[in-house]
Structures are given as C-alpha cells and as structure tokens.
Design an enzyme around this catalytic site. Sequence first.
Site, PDB file in Angstrom:
ATOM      1  N   SER A  76       8.201   3.767   4.909  1.00 33.63           N
ATOM      2  CA  SER A  76       9.541   3.724   3.999  1.00 33.63           C
ATOM      3  C   SER A  76       9.185   3.740   2.574  1.00 33.63           C
ATOM      4  O   SER A  76       8.141   4.265   2.146  1.00 33.63           O
ATOM      5  CB  SER A  76      10.440   2.891   4.434  1.00 33.63           C
ATOM      6  OG  SER A  76      11.693   3.272   4.201  1.00 33.63           O
TER       7      SER A  76
ATOM      8  N   ASP B  58       0.712  -1.159   0.086  1.00 27.97           N
ATOM      9  CA  ASP B  58       0.004   0.004  -0.070  1.00 27.97           C
ATOM     10  C   ASP B  58       0.869   1.086  -0.009  1.00 27.97           C
ATOM     11  O   ASP B  58       1.753   1.454   0.824  1.00 27.97           O
ATOM     12  CB  ASP B  58      -0.793  -0.045   1.231  1.00 27.97           C
ATOM     13  CG  ASP B  58      -1.933  -0.944   1.220  1.00 27.97           C
ATOM     14  OD1 ASP B  58      -1.913  -1.910   0.478  1.00 27.97           O
ATOM     15  OD2 ASP B  58      -2.704  -1.017   2.070  1.00 27.97           O
TER      16      ASP B  58
ATOM     17  N   HIS C 169       4.989  -7.521  -0.356  1.00 22.69           N
ATOM     18  CA  HIS C 169       4.573  -9.007  -0.868  1.00 22.69           C
ATOM     19  C   HIS C 169       5.153  -8.939  -2.260  1.00 22.69           C
ATOM     20  O   HIS C 169       5.522  -8.064  -2.703  1.00 22.69           O
ATOM     21  CB  HIS C 169       3.071  -9.076  -1.109  1.00 22.69           C
ATOM     22  CG  HIS C 169       2.352  -9.091   0.145  1.00 22.69           C
ATOM     23  ND1 HIS C 169       1.758 -10.295   0.680  1.00 22.69           N
ATOM     24  CD2 HIS C 169       1.955  -7.972   0.817  1.00 22.69           C
ATOM     25  CE1 HIS C 169       0.995  -9.805   1.726  1.00 22.69           C
ATOM     26  NE2 HIS C 169       1.348  -8.452   2.102  1.00 22.69           N
TER      27      HIS C 169
END
Length: 273
Positions: free
Chosen positions: A241, A79, A138
């Site tokens: 980050s 995200d 992921h």
Amino acid sequence: MEKHITSAISQAFGKFANEEFATPIQNFINSSYVSLMGLDMSEFHAPQTYSSLNALFTRKLREDRVFSLDSDDFISPCDSLISECGVLESEYALQIKGMRYNSDELLGEHFSSEEKAIVHDGTFINFYLSPRDYHRYHMPTNLKVLRAVHIPGKFYPVNIPSLKKRVNLFVENERVVLLCETQNQKRFYIVLVSALNVGVMQVAFEPRIKTDADALQSSSYSYENLYCNKGDDFGCFEMGSTIVVLAQKDMLELDVKAGENVKYAQTIAKLVI
C-alpha cells in the site's frame, strides 16, 4: 457512506489470505507467491514456515536492521518506492508528477483548520509499498503520538499506473492518520493509505481501529502520553500500500528523491533544529 465494491473485493481476498490450508497446499501457495512476486526472503524465515498467505505478507524480520541513533536522523518507516516527495504548495502535494492532492482533504474532518495548516508549505513524502515489499511499518523518529484518526473509504489500487490516472486517489481510499510530535515540538502526520486487497491496516497501539470492517463513519482517538521510539514496529499492511508523511515547514531536509527505492532503517532526511 455506503461500502464500495472495492471493499467487498478486499474482504474476499482477505478471507483467502487468512485461510490456513493443509500444509502441502499452503507451502505451494507461499512458494508460488514468493516466486511470482520475486520476494527477497534473505532476512526472513523460509516461506514454508508461514501458516497462511497473510502470515507471509506480514512477516517480521529475523533480526532488526541497524539504523542511526542520531536524534536528528529521520529514517524510512518502510521498504518502498518514493513515488513522489518535495515541498507542498500551500496545501497541495503531488500524488505523482503532474497530479496533485489536497492535504487538508487527506487529513479529514477530525483535525481543525489550524492543525491542518501546520503542514502547508511543508514537506511531503509518498512511500509506495509493492506486494513484494516487507509490509511492516516503523516509527521514523522518536516521537509522541497525539491523535489517531480512522477514515473509512474505498480500496482503489495505489500502484503507479493507478496514481497516474485516478485523481484524488489517496483522498478517496480508506486511511489511518496519525498526528505526531517530535522531541523538539515539530509536528507531522503519518498517513496509512489502503489499497485493493489491503483492507487491513494494523495499528499496534490502538486496537479500537478496525480497518476494512463495517464502520462507515470516521473515528478519532487522542493520547496524552503515548511515546514511541525510532524503529518501533507499530503495525503492518496486509499486502502492499502507501504511507504519506506530511511534515511541518522547516522540519525536514530531505535526502531522497522521487523514483528512489528505500529500505526501512535507511536515513532519508535530517530533522531541522
């Protein structure tokens, strides 16, 4: 290389975030963070179920998201906000509009000139994860991990104001670089970039990598049969980050643009056959 002051700040914050306070205090800390940052907890457990602030940061989805099983669909690994994306000019990509970084310098000394040149004139995507985002990452496609490199560095903030004023921000910060290969033998890099208060970047398949630690020299780990599937959870940032994807020329056709918010599992590009 000596430890930078930003490392000390990040380590101190990490100690606080990992502390498990008495239940009423921890509930207050967690609820306050959710409210202050505007976290959407609809896909996660309630804030009071997390034993520390770090457990809240690194929360997992209650149920995995559905993504395309088409082998040609390349999904977002996280995200985030797409802070920049596009085509590299030789070895140069945009940190943000008007400010470039050198991909060779980003990848570091453990890759040969030939390995770095793979992505020259290729495609890049910068994913900025804010403190309010889901912090796990992921795999964006079915792939083989060929190498993992840990490069110690600084912990400058990577938010948009910082990207606009500090040249070579990605290159100066601590990072983990993964060299990957797709099922049709195209190569690309996934680069995890640290930030202030994000000392720890977990890499599930390589426990020897210890970020925000006392290591002052980079380290490299090679693999022969490390295969991962699209959607595999391979770690997390402890706070927000940046992830950078650098892809071989003619590997990706992008379906996103700078300034767009994306979600893990969203198709953001097509693999070119």
